[in-house]
Design an enzyme around this catalytic site. Structure first.
Site, PDB file in Angstrom:
ATOM      1  N   PRO A 137      23.189  39.613 138.567  1.00 17.28           N
ATOM      2  CA  PRO A 137      22.057  38.703 138.731  1.00 17.28           C
ATOM      3  C   PRO A 137      20.717  39.401 138.466  1.00 17.28           C
ATOM      4  CG  PRO A 137      23.571  38.525 140.589  1.00 17.28           C
ATOM      5  CD  PRO A 137      23.988  39.729 139.804  1.00 17.28           C
ATOM      6  N   GLU A 193      30.345  41.271 146.754  1.00 17.85           N
ATOM      7  CA  GLU A 193      28.908  41.463 147.006  1.00 17.85           C
ATOM      8  C   GLU A 193      28.208  42.159 145.845  1.00 17.85           C
ATOM      9  OE1 GLU A 193      25.538  40.720 149.177  1.00 17.85           O
ATOM     10  OE2 GLU A 193      27.594  40.036 149.535  1.00 17.85           O
ATOM     11  N   ARG A 233      30.624  32.139 117.964  1.00 19.11           N
ATOM     12  CA  ARG A 233      30.273  31.078 117.017  1.00 19.11           C
ATOM     13  C   ARG A 233      29.282  31.556 115.954  1.00 19.11           C
ATOM     14  NH1 ARG A 233      26.578  27.371 117.826  1.00 19.11           N
ATOM     15  NH2 ARG A 233      28.112  25.689 117.802  1.00 19.11           N
ATOM     16  N   ASP A 268      21.334  24.926 115.386  1.00 17.28           N
ATOM     17  CA  ASP A 268      21.442  24.860 116.846  1.00 17.28           C
ATOM     18  C   ASP A 268      20.083  25.031 117.509  1.00 17.28           C
ATOM     19  OD1 ASP A 268      24.140  24.531 116.808  1.00 17.28           O
ATOM     20  OD2 ASP A 268      24.624  26.623 117.262  1.00 17.28           O
TER      21      ASP A 268
END
Length: 244
Positions: free
Chosen positions: A87, A114, A152, A167
Site C-alpha cells: 500500500p 499485516e 494486453r 484505450d
C-alpha cells in the site's frame, strides 16, 4: 514475456490464467506465468512463513527467509524487473504498464497478513507498487491487475495494436464514447457523424470527445496532457475544443 509471482495462494494466480486474454496469450506462447509459493522454501517444520512483529503490535509479519529463498530460486532473465505489492508503493498507471511490458521478465512479490518484514523489500531491491490508496487482504488481486494490463500491451496478444492504442490513459486522455446497434434506444440516438462514413470527420469527432470527457471527468489528467508536446492534429482539435 515471463511473469514469476511469489504468492502464498498460487491457485489464485493459476485460476485467473484460465480466462480471456491471459489464457489466449498463454496458449499462443506469448507469455509464461509461474506462481512460486514461499511456503515451499520455509525452514519451519510447520511451513510457517510469518511471525510476530518486534516492538509489539497487531497482526503477523511475513518473514525474510522463505521469501528471499523463494526469490533466489527463480532463474532471472537478463532483462528482468522485480516489483513488490504494498500500500506504500507508487501508484500503478498506464505509463508503468508500458514500461513493464518492455521487460522479458516481471517478478511480482505478493504480501499477505499485516505486511512484510522491511528487509524483504531491501534485499529484493524491488520497486514498491500499489494499485490505489486503499488496503487489500493480499497482493494477489493487485498483481493480477498488473499482469492483465501489461499483457494486453504485448505484440500479438490483442491481434490489433489499435485495440489498446485507443484505450483510456494510453496517451494521457480518457477514451471517447462508443456506440453499437440499434441506432436509437429509449430515445437516445447514435451521433449522426458516426453514421456518415467520413472517416476523417469521425477521427476528429472521437478525438474531440476524448478532450471533452477527460476535461469533465479527470481535469487533472487533462491539464497534464496539455503540458505535453501536442501533435499538429491535437493542436487542431484543441482549437475546436476551445471554441465550444
Amino acid at each position: 514475456m515471463r511473469f514469476d509471482v511469489l504468492s502464498l495462494f498460487p491457485d489464485m494466480i493459476r485460476e485467473a490464467c484460465n480466462y480471456s486474454i491471459i489464457k489466449r496469450a498463454l496458449n499462443d506462447l506469448i507469455i509464461e506465468i509461474n506462481p512460486v509459493n514461499p511456503r515451499d522454501y520455509t525452514l519451519d517444520k510447520h511451513r510457517k512463513v510469518d511471525d510476530t512483529p518486534y516492538g509489539g503490535g497487531a497482526g503477523m509479519l511475513l518473514a525474510c527467509q522463505p521469501y528471499i529463498d523463494a526469490l533466489k530460486s527463480i532463474p532471472k532473465l537478463k532483462n528482468s524487473k522485480t516489483i513488490i505489492m504494498t500500500p506504500q508503493g507508487e501508484c500503478f498507471n498506464q505509463s508503468m504498464a508500458k514500461e513493464f511490458s518492455k521487460f522479458e521478465q516481471l517478478i511480482i512479490i505478493c504480501g499477505h497478513y499485516e505486511g512484510f518484514d522491511e528487509r524483504i523489500i531491501q534485499l529484493s531491491e524491488a520497486q514498491e507498487i500499489s494499485i490505489g490508496d486503499f488496503v487489500m487482504t493480499g497482493g494477489e488481486l493487485p498483481a493480477l491487475c498488473i499482469i492483465d494490463s501489461v499483457i494486453r500491451l504485448l505484440q500479438g496478444v490483442l491481434g490489433d495494436d489499435e485495440s489498446f492504442e485507443n484505450d483510456s490513459h494510453y496517451d494521457g486522455l480518457l477514451e471517447h464514447p462508443h456506440y453499437t446497434k440499434p441506432r436509437e434506444y429509449e430515445g437516445l440516438c447514435v451521433p449522426e457523424i458516426l453514421l456518415n462514413g467520413n472517416h476523417e470527420k469521425i477521427r476528429e469527432w472521437r478525438r474531440l470527445q476524448q478532450f471533452i470527457v477527460t476535461k469533465n471527468k479527470r481535469p487533472d489528467l487533462f491539464e497534464k496532457f496539455l503540458g505535453t508536446e501536442l501533435s499538429d492534429f491535437d493542436k487542431k482539435i484543441l482549437k475546436i475544443f476551445n471554441e465550444i
